[in-house]
Scaffold this active site. Structure first.
Site, PDB file in Angstrom:
ATOM      1  N   ASP A 194      -5.970   0.431 -10.829  1.00  0.00           N
ATOM      2  CA  ASP A 194      -7.046   0.450  -9.715  1.00  0.00           C
ATOM      3  C   ASP A 194      -8.171   0.980  -9.663  1.00  0.00           C
ATOM      4  OD1 ASP A 194      -4.845  -1.246  -8.623  1.00  0.00           O
ATOM      5  OD2 ASP A 194      -3.930   0.265  -7.870  1.00  0.00           O
TER       6      ASP A 194
ATOM      7  N   GLN B  16      -3.760  -2.502 -15.315  1.00  0.00           N
ATOM      8  CA  GLN B  16      -3.228  -1.187 -15.305  1.00  0.00           C
ATOM      9  C   GLN B  16      -4.191  -0.055 -15.691  1.00  0.00           C
ATOM     10  OE1 GLN B  16      -0.881  -3.902 -16.512  1.00  0.00           O
ATOM     11  NE2 GLN B  16      -0.750  -4.275 -14.368  1.00  0.00           N
TER      12      GLN B  16
ATOM     13  N   LYS C  73     -11.587  -2.438 -12.434  1.00  0.00           N
ATOM     14  CA  LYS C  73     -11.618  -2.929 -13.691  1.00  0.00           C
ATOM     15  C   LYS C  73     -12.168  -4.349 -13.245  1.00  0.00           C
ATOM     16  CE  LYS C  73      -7.335  -2.450 -14.605  1.00  0.00           C
ATOM     17  NZ  LYS C  73      -6.817  -1.379 -13.553  1.00  0.00           N
TER      18      LYS C  73
ATOM     19  N   GLY D  82      -3.720  -6.512  -9.918  1.00  0.00           N
ATOM     20  CA  GLY D  82      -4.534  -6.865  -8.779  1.00  0.00           C
ATOM     21  C   GLY D  82      -6.008  -6.345  -8.958  1.00  0.00           C
ATOM     22  N   HIS D  83      -6.913  -7.290  -9.436  1.00  0.00           N
ATOM     23  CA  HIS D  83      -8.168  -7.020  -9.694  1.00  0.00           C
ATOM     24  C   HIS D  83      -9.151  -7.585  -8.320  1.00  0.00           C
ATOM     25  CE1 HIS D  83      -7.137  -6.496 -14.336  1.00  0.00           C
ATOM     26  NE2 HIS D  83      -6.437  -5.765 -13.215  1.00  0.00           N
TER      27      HIS D  83
HETATM   28  P1  GDP Z   1      -8.584  -2.794 -10.549  1.00  0.00           P
HETATM   29  O1  GDP Z   1      -6.989  -3.155 -10.749  1.00  0.00           O
HETATM   30  O2  GDP Z   1      -8.945  -2.086 -11.334  1.00  0.00           O
HETATM   31  O3  GDP Z   1      -9.421  -4.159 -10.645  1.00  0.00           O
HETATM   32  O4  GDP Z   1      -8.970  -2.255  -9.005  1.00  0.00           O
HETATM   33  P2  GDP Z   1      -8.747  -2.818  -7.719  1.00  0.00           P
HETATM   34  O5  GDP Z   1      -9.557  -4.195  -7.513  1.00  0.00           O
HETATM   35  O6  GDP Z   1      -7.067  -2.889  -7.479  1.00  0.00           O
HETATM   36  O7  GDP Z   1      -9.241  -1.525  -6.799  1.00  0.00           O
HETATM   37  C1  GDP Z   1     -10.531  -1.324  -6.680  1.00  0.00           C
HETATM   38  C2  GDP Z   1     -11.027  -1.492  -5.317  1.00  0.00           C
HETATM   39  O8  GDP Z   1     -12.060  -0.702  -5.036  1.00  0.00           O
HETATM   40  C3  GDP Z   1     -11.159  -3.003  -4.858  1.00  0.00           C
HETATM   41  O9  GDP Z   1     -11.045  -3.046  -3.568  1.00  0.00           O
HETATM   42  C4  GDP Z   1     -12.724  -3.217  -5.107  1.00  0.00           C
HETATM   43  O10 GDP Z   1     -13.425  -4.066  -4.272  1.00  0.00           O
HETATM   44  C5  GDP Z   1     -13.163  -1.633  -4.902  1.00  0.00           C
HETATM   45  N1  GDP Z   1     -14.598  -1.314  -5.558  1.00  0.00           N
HETATM   46  C6  GDP Z   1     -14.668  -1.115  -6.877  1.00  0.00           C
HETATM   47  N2  GDP Z   1     -15.758  -0.501  -7.228  1.00  0.00           N
HETATM   48  C7  GDP Z   1     -16.119   0.107  -6.021  1.00  0.00           C
HETATM   49  C8  GDP Z   1     -17.107   1.116  -5.598  1.00  0.00           C
HETATM   50  O11 GDP Z   1     -18.064   1.344  -6.445  1.00  0.00           O
HETATM   51  N3  GDP Z   1     -17.169   1.556  -4.167  1.00  0.00           N
HETATM   52  C9  GDP Z   1     -16.454   1.058  -3.452  1.00  0.00           C
HETATM   53  N4  GDP Z   1     -16.533   1.542  -2.135  1.00  0.00           N
HETATM   54  N5  GDP Z   1     -15.418   0.276  -3.965  1.00  0.00           N
HETATM   55  C10 GDP Z   1     -15.303  -0.340  -5.134  1.00  0.00           C
HETATM   56  P1  IMO Z   2      -4.068  -3.014 -11.907  1.00  0.00           P
HETATM   57  O1  IMO Z   2      -4.227  -3.790 -13.062  1.00  0.00           O
HETATM   58  C1  IMO Z   2      -2.038   0.543 -10.002  1.00  0.00           C
HETATM   59  C2  IMO Z   2       2.218   0.709 -11.372  1.00  0.00           C
HETATM   60  C3  IMO Z   2       3.328   0.341 -10.231  1.00  0.00           C
HETATM   61  C4  IMO Z   2       4.597   1.271 -10.742  1.00  0.00           C
HETATM   62  C5  IMO Z   2       4.319   1.193 -12.367  1.00  0.00           C
HETATM   63  C6  IMO Z   2       5.242   0.027 -12.747  1.00  0.00           C
HETATM   64  O2  IMO Z   2      -4.400  -3.678 -10.553  1.00  0.00           O
HETATM   65  O3  IMO Z   2      -4.800  -1.715 -12.080  1.00  0.00           O
HETATM   66  P2  IMO Z   2       5.179  -2.593 -12.770  1.00  0.00           P
HETATM   67  O4  IMO Z   2       5.361  -3.509 -11.753  1.00  0.00           O
HETATM   68  O5  IMO Z   2       4.124  -2.677 -13.813  1.00  0.00           O
HETATM   69  O6  IMO Z   2       6.788  -2.481 -13.779  1.00  0.00           O
HETATM   70  O7  IMO Z   2       5.166  -1.235 -12.204  1.00  0.00           O
HETATM   71  O8  IMO Z   2       2.881   0.765 -12.740  1.00  0.00           O
HETATM   72  N1  IMO Z   2       1.528  -0.477 -11.429  1.00  0.00           N
HETATM   73  C7  IMO Z   2       0.049  -0.485 -11.158  1.00  0.00           C
HETATM   74  N2  IMO Z   2      -0.499   0.435 -10.448  1.00  0.00           N
HETATM   75  N3  IMO Z   2      -2.545  -0.864 -10.665  1.00  0.00           N
HETATM   76  C8  IMO Z   2      -1.741  -1.666 -11.244  1.00  0.00           C
HETATM   77  O9  IMO Z   2      -2.678  -2.780 -11.698  1.00  0.00           O
HETATM   78  C9  IMO Z   2      -0.339  -1.757 -11.381  1.00  0.00           C
HETATM   79  N4  IMO Z   2       0.416  -2.406 -12.135  1.00  0.00           N
HETATM   80  C10 IMO Z   2       1.472  -1.796 -12.399  1.00  0.00           C
HETATM   81  O10 IMO Z   2       2.828   0.830  -8.960  1.00  0.00           O
HETATM   82  O11 IMO Z   2       4.242   2.630 -10.501  1.00  0.00           O
HETATM   83 MG    MG Z   3      -5.782  -3.222  -9.033  1.00  0.00          MG
END
Ligand code: GDP
Ligand code: IMO
Ligand code: MG
Length: 426
Positions: free
Chosen positions: A13, A221, A16, A40-41
């Site tokens: 999270d 991840q 990415k 979840g991206h």
């Molecule tokens: P990922 O799994 O690495 O793709 O990250 P996620 O999408 O799960 O979580 C990142 C969250 O931060 C998302 O809601 C993005 O829209 C948000 N986000 C990404 N970059 C920024 C930033 O520079 N500032 C803020 N405020 N939000 C961001």
């Molecule tokens: P993105 O790509 C954050 C965490 C779960 C748990 C552990 C194992 O959005 O960064 P799993 O379901 O993979 O067997 O769970 O890994 N986890 C993540 N945490 N971002 C993710 O993906 C994750 N995918 C798995 O919360 O701790």
């Molecule tokens: Mg994510």
């Protein structure tokens, strides 16, 4: 030739999705190389927000080929849903390609994930069947997409596997079994829907590299969730690290030019497991609130804390990072003081390198460096020259602590809220 790996440098999270989308404007191919629908991206474009689980975050650029690599845990039901969702929003997905070697997530994988999580020992998984899927892959009892499409192999193997799984369901968990005929029907149908997109993606991607195309390998991840290098057993079951990109995309290490580590300006973690800089106080709450730190896949509140440079340095080493993409700097805008963990105090010693033992890690106390905040709204900044000096100092400190220069700084979730500090693609 320009092949770039993008990895999460923390516990996932990191943003990415946003960074991949930004780089995808220039990329010809974006390839997901591991993980599954546990990812979840989030990509924000104007007023539109897209949550991607299996489809690469380059999909919003119609000219970019989106590839689901062999290392991905492919859940056909979720993928077809995600494809339909994008189609309904007017996104062209005709450039999506799926590896014939990717392993297929079956309903029993999700069932076992759930049943294991309901026991006494919890990882805090996303319950998307990821652990059981990769277990079957390594045990050589899984199905690849190519097997799913085979009219002879799939029914034969599925019959045997369902009997085995039903035995476990009955004897270990006292649960009713799955019906072979229903599964066969449903999954053969999924297979037929996916068939037109299925190719040897390693061949496709290597041909692209040889033709001088720009290729981005998108990780899911993060480094600390890697099955080998993460906080085992509180990890996922694949290799989010840069080495995993080679295996999961079928691209040799000699073809990789850059490795971009995406790192949040602070730390978060979802699920169980140690987290040395976690803040169980008002500052932690503020980070969650301002950063909107709730899981994209499960909606769970993310645990929040200060940036951990011991981890960042570890991620730089494990992945061989060449570049940092720092996200969510804007979330720190209102803070008077900001802390960075630079070492751990463990009993009578000070540790500068990330320890392997979770028992040691649990006892580690962060040693903090305190910096002045910039106390200025940065959401509108597009040029590095306009960054407040204190924010620049914070970024410089991150760079100094891990020895890796930045390529991008993000100051908001939107596509345009991104500052380029140097080009990634040659
Ligand atoms: P990922 O799994 O690495 O793709 O990250 P996620 O999408 O799960 O979580 C990142 C969250 O931060 C998302 O809601 C993005 O829209 C948000 N986000 C990404 N970059 C920024 C930033 O520079 N500032 C803020 N405020 N939000 C961001
Ligand atoms: P993105 O790509 C954050 C965490 C779960 C748990 C552990 C194992 O959005 O960064 P799993 O379901 O993979 O067997 O769970 O890994 N986890 C993540 N945490 N971002 C993710 O993906 C994750 N995918 C798995 O919360 O701790
Ligand atoms: Mg994510």
């Amino acid at each position: 030739m320009s092949t770039v790996v993008l990895v999460g440098a923390q516990w996932g999270d990191e943003g990415k999705g946003k960074i991949t989308d930004f780089l995808a404007e220039k990329a010809d191919y974006v390839v997901r190389y591991q993980g599954g629908s546990n990812a979840g991206h989030t990509v924000v474009v104007g007023d539109d927000k897209f949550m991607l689980h299996l489809i690469p975050s380059g999909i919003l650029y119609p000219g970019t080929v989106s590839v689901i690599g062999n290392g991905v845990a492919l859940d056909p039901e979720i993928l077809l849903d995600e494809m339909e969702g994008l189609r309904q929003r007017g996104i062209d997905i005709s450039n999506l390609r799926i590896s014939s070697r990717a392993h297929v997530v079956m309903p029993y994988h999700k069932l076992f994930d759930e049943l294991q999580e309901n026991g006494d020992f919890k990882i805090g998984t996303t319950k998307r069947g990821i652990g059981p899927l990769y277990t079957d892959k390594v045990s050589r009892t899984g199905f690849r997409v190519t097997d799913l499409l085979d009219k002879k192999i799939f029914p034969e193997t599925l019959k045997r596997i369902v009997e085995e799984k039903n035995n476990i369901l009955d004897r270990i968990y006292g649960k009713p079994g799955l019906v072979f005929e229903d599964l066969l029907d449903k999954y053969q149908n999924f297979g037929e829907q996916l068939r037109p997109m299925v190719v040897d993606t390693s061949l496709l991607v290597n041909q692209a590299i040889d033709a001088g195309k720009k290729v981005l390998l998108e990780g899911a991840q993060g480094t600390l969730l890697d099955i080998d290098h993460g906080t085992y057993p509180f990890v996922t079951s694949s290799h989010p690290t840069a080495g995993g990109a080679c295996v999961g995309a079928g691209v040799g290490p000699s073809k990789i030019n850059r490795v971009v580590g995406v790192v949040k300006a602070y730390s978060t973690r979802v699920g169980e497991g140690p987290f040395p800089t976690e803040l169980a106080d008002e500052t932690g709450e503020m980070l969650r609130r301002n950063g909107d730190e709730y899981g994209t896949t499960t909606g769970r509140p993310r645990r929040c804390g200060w940036l951990d440079a011991v981890i960042l340095k570890y991620a730089a080493r494990i992945n061989g990072l060449t570049d940092l993409a720092i996200t969510k700097l804007d979330v720190l805008d209102s803070l008077e003081k900001i802390k960075i963990c630079v070492a751990y105090r463990y009993r009578d010693s000070v540790l500068y390198d990330f320890p392997d033992s979770l028992e040691v890690l649990r006892e580690c106390e962060p040693v903090y460096l305190e910096m002045d905040g910039w106390m200025q709204n940065m959401e509108g900044i597009r040029d590095i020259k306009d960054l407040p000096p204190k924010a620049q100092e914070y970024v410089n400190k991150m760079v100094e602590l891990c020895g890796v220069e930045t390529c991008l700084l993000a100051v908001g979730p939107g596509r345009l809220q991104t500052i380029v500090t140097r080009e990634v693609f040659q």
